[in-house]
Design a protein around this motif. Structure first.
Motif, mmCIF file in Angstrom:
data_model
loop_
_atom_site.group_PDB
_atom_site.id
_atom_site.type_symbol
_atom_site.label_atom_id
_atom_site.label_comp_id
_atom_site.label_asym_id
_atom_site.label_seq_id
_atom_site.Cartn_x
_atom_site.Cartn_y
_atom_site.Cartn_z
ATOM 1 N N SER A 108 0.942 -1.238 -0.166
ATOM 2 C CA SER A 108 -0.190 0.036 -0.111
ATOM 3 C C SER A 108 0.892 1.410 0.157
ATOM 4 N N LYS A 109 0.595 2.212 -0.703
ATOM 5 C CA LYS A 109 1.160 3.429 -0.761
ATOM 6 C C LYS A 109 0.712 4.351 0.440
ATOM 7 N N LEU A 110 1.300 4.839 1.269
ATOM 8 C CA LEU A 110 1.046 5.998 2.299
ATOM 9 C C LEU A 110 1.135 7.434 1.758
ATOM 10 N N SER A 111 0.084 8.004 1.371
ATOM 11 C CA SER A 111 0.173 9.452 0.851
ATOM 12 C C SER A 111 0.508 10.401 2.183
ATOM 13 N N GLU A 112 1.388 11.021 2.016
ATOM 14 C CA GLU A 112 1.436 11.923 3.272
ATOM 15 C C GLU A 112 0.496 12.972 3.450
ATOM 16 N N GLN A 113 -0.166 13.739 2.517
ATOM 17 C CA GLN A 113 -1.091 14.700 2.822
ATOM 18 C C GLN A 113 -2.368 13.685 3.228
ATOM 19 N N ALA A 114 -2.840 12.698 2.689
ATOM 20 C CA ALA A 114 -3.875 12.145 3.180
ATOM 21 C C ALA A 114 -3.815 11.625 4.580
ATOM 22 N N LEU A 115 -2.558 11.004 4.854
ATOM 23 C CA LEU A 115 -2.511 10.309 6.099
ATOM 24 C C LEU A 115 -2.335 11.309 7.347
ATOM 25 N N ALA A 116 -1.660 12.501 6.919
ATOM 26 C CA ALA A 116 -1.376 13.690 7.869
ATOM 27 C C ALA A 116 -2.832 14.206 8.269
ATOM 28 N N ASP A 117 -3.704 14.360 7.201
ATOM 29 C CA ASP A 117 -5.150 14.671 7.385
ATOM 30 C C ASP A 117 -5.938 13.699 8.449
ATOM 31 N N ALA A 118 -5.657 12.431 8.359
ATOM 32 C CA ALA A 118 -6.576 11.372 8.727
ATOM 33 C C ALA A 118 -5.948 11.406 10.221
ATOM 34 N N LEU A 119 -4.748 11.477 10.391
ATOM 35 C CA LEU A 119 -4.132 11.346 11.817
ATOM 36 C C LEU A 119 -4.282 12.490 12.539
ATOM 37 N N GLY A 120 -4.714 13.741 11.628
ATOM 38 C CA GLY A 120 -4.795 14.828 12.633
ATOM 39 C C GLY A 120 -3.657 15.580 13.103
ATOM 40 N N VAL A 121 -2.569 15.403 12.212
ATOM 41 C CA VAL A 121 -1.191 15.885 12.329
ATOM 42 C C VAL A 121 -0.552 16.342 11.298
ATOM 43 N N SER A 122 0.491 17.350 11.441
ATOM 44 C CA SER A 122 1.119 18.109 10.333
ATOM 45 C C SER A 122 1.908 17.058 9.430
ATOM 46 N N ARG A 123 2.085 17.478 8.190
ATOM 47 C CA ARG A 123 2.820 16.391 7.348
ATOM 48 C C ARG A 123 4.274 16.427 7.840
ATOM 49 N N ASN A 124 4.774 17.422 8.541
ATOM 50 C CA ASN A 124 6.118 17.353 9.219
ATOM 51 C C ASN A 124 6.316 16.335 10.136
ATOM 52 N N THR A 125 5.232 16.235 11.166
ATOM 53 C CA THR A 125 5.056 15.413 12.202
ATOM 54 C C THR A 125 5.146 13.945 11.592
ATOM 55 N N LEU A 126 4.342 13.904 10.666
ATOM 56 C CA LEU A 126 4.072 12.405 10.042
ATOM 57 C C LEU A 126 5.394 11.920 9.635
ATOM 58 N N ARG A 127 6.115 12.841 8.879
ATOM 59 C CA ARG A 127 7.458 12.545 8.407
ATOM 60 C C ARG A 127 8.727 11.957 9.382
ATOM 61 N N GLU A 128 8.462 12.666 10.507
ATOM 62 C CA GLU A 128 9.114 12.190 11.345
ATOM 63 C C GLU A 128 8.832 10.840 12.001
ATOM 64 N N GLY A 129 7.302 10.548 11.969
ATOM 65 C CA GLY A 129 7.074 9.173 12.207
ATOM 66 C C GLY A 129 7.711 8.131 11.055
ATOM 67 N N PHE A 130 7.357 8.620 9.784
ATOM 68 C CA PHE A 130 7.998 7.716 8.868
ATOM 69 C C PHE A 130 9.369 7.443 9.011
ATOM 70 N N THR A 131 10.290 8.339 9.422
ATOM 71 C CA THR A 131 11.638 8.207 9.512
ATOM 72 C C THR A 131 11.932 7.065 10.640
ATOM 73 N N LEU A 132 11.247 6.933 11.699
ATOM 74 C CA LEU A 132 11.129 6.041 12.621
ATOM 75 C C LEU A 132 10.888 4.474 11.926
ATOM 76 N N LEU A 133 9.930 4.596 11.275
ATOM 77 C CA LEU A 133 9.356 3.322 10.626
ATOM 78 C C LEU A 133 10.110 2.896 9.565
ATOM 79 N N ASP A 134 10.815 3.794 8.929
ATOM 80 C CA ASP A 134 11.932 3.276 7.864
ATOM 81 C C ASP A 134 12.999 2.532 8.637
#
Lengths: 226, 226
Positions: free
Chosen positions: B40-66
């Motif tokens: 599955s592709k995880l779109s940044e904007q869509a996921l950020a909206d769904a989780l209620g966080v900013s794209r920047n914060t989501l990307r920090e989380g991505f760094t961890l999962l990566d």
DNA sequence: AAAATAGAGATTGTTCAACAATCTTTTGAC
DNA sequence: GTCAAAAGATTGTTGAACAATCTCTATTTT
């Protein structure tokens, strides 16, 4: 007070898929080489400026280093270079005691010549009184041991463990020369392996790790009391 | 097309020192439970909206999962849930083959009653035809094994390995019931351990892991050919 | 003078908006 | 139908902003 930051070589526009990755590896190197000592505070704005990246990108790098336990993040207080304690030493040896003897005993990709080569290099460094060289050769030896498992995950974990090990040494200002008398121990292991006695080698390494842990803990305790 | 995002429970204002950590653990859970499938592709904007966080914060989380290899980041292309292949299966078993028998043979904190308890639970789940329950009990069994090493690092690594294991199962749609016939194997191990035969138990587990890897690889190959 | 308190200043955690670089899709020509 | 070019969308990174929290200083209190 913050002059140390200015000494960090700036990114020379080189290509790096993710800047946060580059930031993390740069800081990792600075810390491993002892240019950023345990306990140092890493100010976000100052570091971001010094590295030539934005605070956001730096924070992504921090997230990585935090997961590697190289830095310690205290909410609203800041980021500090981890200063390992006795618990960390015990943790390091719990990991090594599990992985390394197993690699010797039944690792499918054991490469005895590579181990022998690391010993040759360690002896050369010892003869030249080259302490960092000895540390490097010792590290290569143990990396070769772990490589026998055939797992990149374990190799990476070992890399982190050895990095933390260096932090331990850096935080013990007056560490005696532990490395030099490990060289002959490693040589004894290679001798056992060369004659096919893998279980004996594993058992022997287990004993070495136990005494090494005890020595390190002992020295750490006394260095703390000062 | 993106309805799945809306099904992710939003952060209910709970306290979490770092939002990026919360984001990572939320996604980790979604993936482990098979709600976000491999590839599955995880779109940044869509996921950020769904989780209620900013794209920047989501990307920090991505760094961890990566760094945990749960997701795969392709520069300028996006973030995808990792879809493990044969190489990953081999890697998983290289790690397990190193750590688990070592834990049984010489782990200093071996807790045989805890292992026996996991078997009891696994048998109960098997009797109730509860496949997820069996998977859980099996996971607890192997976590207890690794706990014998006394290392939180290894326990964490094992957690990641088992998470990736679940991804393997999720990517093999028609996985037969591997778990059920491992229960009795584990029981045999506990019997050996209860009578103090730790080396024999380790040797036996080594054999089990080899056959399990072969079975999984075999099934994976054939499921790919379809 | 020592301790407690209050307030100013700095730092972190997080968000938003913007833009260049790159990928993807559509459009158009052959 | 195939190929190339333009339009559109997405990612990588930055800069500025603001609330929350910590730190330090100056003032008050005992």
């Amino acid at each position: 007070m913050n002059e140390i930051y200015t000494s960090i070589p700036l990114g020379s526009g080189s290509t790096h898929a993710h800047t946060s990755t580059w930031v993390a590896s740069t800081l990792r190197q600075e810390i491993a080489q002892g240019r950023l000592l345990p306990g140092s505070k890493l100010s976000e704005q100052a570091l971001a400026d010094a590295l030539g990246v934005s605070r956001n990108t730096l924070r992504e790098g921090f997230t990585l280093l935090d997961s590697e336990l190289i830095i310690t993040r205290i909410p609203n207080r800041g980021v500090f270079v981890s200063s390992p304690g006795a618990a960390d030493i015990r943790e390091i040896y719990a990991v090594r005691r599990t992985i390394e003897p197993a690699a010797l005993a039944w690792g499918p990709a054991l490469d005895v010549p590579a181990l022998a080569q690391a010993i040759v290099e360690a002896r050369a460094a010892a003869k030249a009184q080259d302490v960092p060289g000895m540390a490097d050769a010792n590290q290569r030896f143990h990396e070769s041991v772990v490589r026998a498992t055939g797992s990149v995950h374990l190799l990476e974990l070992m890399g982190r463990i050895l990095a933390k090990m260096r932090l331990v040494f850096h935080s013990m200002s007056d560490a005696p020369d532990f490395h030099s008398h490990y060289v002959e121990r490693n040589a004894a292991l290679v001798a056992l392996l060369a004659s096919g006695q893998r279980n004996e080698a594993a058992q022997t390494l287990l004993g070495y790790l136990d005494t090494a842990e005890a020595e390190l803990l002992d020295h750490y305790e006394s260095s703390q009391k000062i």
